[in-house]
Scaffold this motif. Sequence first.
Motif, PDB file in Angstrom:
ATOM      1  N   LEU A   1       0.997   4.230  -3.035  1.00 16.86           N
ATOM      2  CA  LEU A   1       0.691   5.673  -2.634  1.00 16.86           C
ATOM      3  C   LEU A   1       1.648   6.375  -2.870  1.00 16.86           C
ATOM      4  O   LEU A   1       1.502   7.755  -3.176  1.00 16.86           O
ATOM      5  N   SER A   2       3.082   6.246  -2.832  1.00 14.19           N
ATOM      6  CA  SER A   2       4.217   6.777  -2.834  1.00 14.19           C
ATOM      7  C   SER A   2       4.884   6.798  -4.305  1.00 14.19           C
ATOM      8  O   SER A   2       6.152   6.888  -4.227  1.00 14.19           O
TER       9      SER A   2
ATOM     10  N   LEU B   1       2.639   5.543   5.348  1.00 14.15           N
ATOM     11  CA  LEU B   1       1.653   5.760   4.490  1.00 14.15           C
ATOM     12  C   LEU B   1       0.721   4.595   4.521  1.00 14.15           C
ATOM     13  O   LEU B   1      -0.586   4.388   4.706  1.00 14.15           O
TER      14      LEU B   1
ATOM     15  N   GLU C   1       0.767  -1.045  -0.061  1.00 15.74           N
ATOM     16  CA  GLU C   1       0.051   0.024  -0.050  1.00 15.74           C
ATOM     17  C   GLU C   1       0.832   1.167  -0.031  1.00 15.74           C
ATOM     18  O   GLU C   1       0.691   2.156  -0.569  1.00 15.74           O
TER      19      GLU C   1
END
Length: 507
Positions: A319-320, A338, A315
């Motif tokens: 997200l990054s 995150l 995850e």
Amino acid sequence: MEIFQESSNGFESSGQDLRNQPPAGPPPPPPPPPPVGYWERRVRKPPISTTAQKCDASDKNEETPRLKLKPLHWDKVRASSDRAMVWDQLKSSSFQVNEEMIETLFGCSTSSAVPKETGKQNPVVPSPKMENRVLDPKKSQNIAISLRALNVTKEEVCEALLEGNAESLGVELLETLLKMAPSKEEEIKLKQHKDDSPVKLGPAENFLKAVLEIPFAFKRVEAILYIANFDSEISYLKKAFETIEAACEELRSCRLFLKLLEAVLKTGNRMNVGTYRGDAHAFKLDSLLKLADIKGTDGETTLLHFVVQEIIRAEGSRLSSTKTQDNTLRVDLECKKLGLKVVAGLGGELGNIKKAAAMDSEVLSSYVSKLACGIGKITDILRLNNSSKQFQEAMSEFLKKAEDEIIEVQARESVALSLVKEITEYFHGNSAKEEAHPFRIFMVVRDFLSILDRVCKEVGKANERSFASSVCQFPVPVNPTLPPLFPKINKATIPESSDDESSSSSS
């Protein structure tokens, strides 16, 4: 250089030249064992067991057998072809098991299972039934105290019962009146008592005698109490069924929960390689509660910790993905933060499931049945010839609204229970028929979310400690932009002292 061997004729040359041979010495020490139990350190794959080595030596052409791991005792679910299931939505490439890490943490080792201690439960002794009789001094005193606390007169109560006015009495007073209801024998005694009798009645007896003069007084109390509670009970049931419907939808459409199931399925299949539990296509959600019971070789990391760490990485990377990689260590920590924030928020996404787990299907059904039976009781009272016209008008007006509300609530109950059955079959297939409790699936997910929340906190603290220890291993760089603490002194700018000054200072 030749080697001479001793023989019967003396020493003879063996013909072997030792000039190119390495010097003799002790055998090299065995390599150190791989580190165990650290998430941030690249671990070495553990050696294969001696049994596996013998099998590999006997047949070198065969593939090296996979290391046996601690088993995950889950309940496999057979996929059903006649209905859609959650397991049909899983993607084969969305989650990959970290083979090296899982083999290092959960390599099989002999350990004796410790049975769980069951505490001795004291036998429940039923409380003896206390026979309470109306006109008993203690009961009479309790009724008098209740009447003083409610601050109501017998005239006000009788007027409200004759008119069927629920608002003027209130729920608390009506419930207290029902507790005062006398038996048939006690009712006869109170009605036969005459005012000119030498035996005087107390406040409680006087109050009950006045109420009993109203035809079917306590049947009226039941009807008015039913009306007073009707709106709140209807509102509660509607909200409860709405919560159940929302919980079913959350469980069906939550992307992160589906991701977690996929991670557990692939991890569990790796743990159960070579056993009848392996190669599973689905499992019952009860198996989620067993993940925290399987501990790794370090004695602290559980299988749930491993799964959470893997999902956090996935995850966080998702997200990054657009961020720059200027500092690998710091970016890795931010990436995990995150991912951890997403996983820790799963409980918030499934909030209605926690509420639904606290409900009881049998209790909700009894509430609906009680409301339907209450309508029948009011109808029976209206058939009595002794009911006043004002009371009949009040009851008839209520019945028009109540019947429609009850039909709607019964329909909502049917829809909610049907959705619960469908969502249970969506995860458990045909084994859903074996569920003893209709809402058990909500209870299992609620308990798992509680365990997951604790594990997420532990993983967050472990990641912070790992980052801090990694930073301490590197020297702190000097910032070249900062000015020096002591500026350099130019010797050319310092005037040289004369000989006279030096001699005078020495004197």
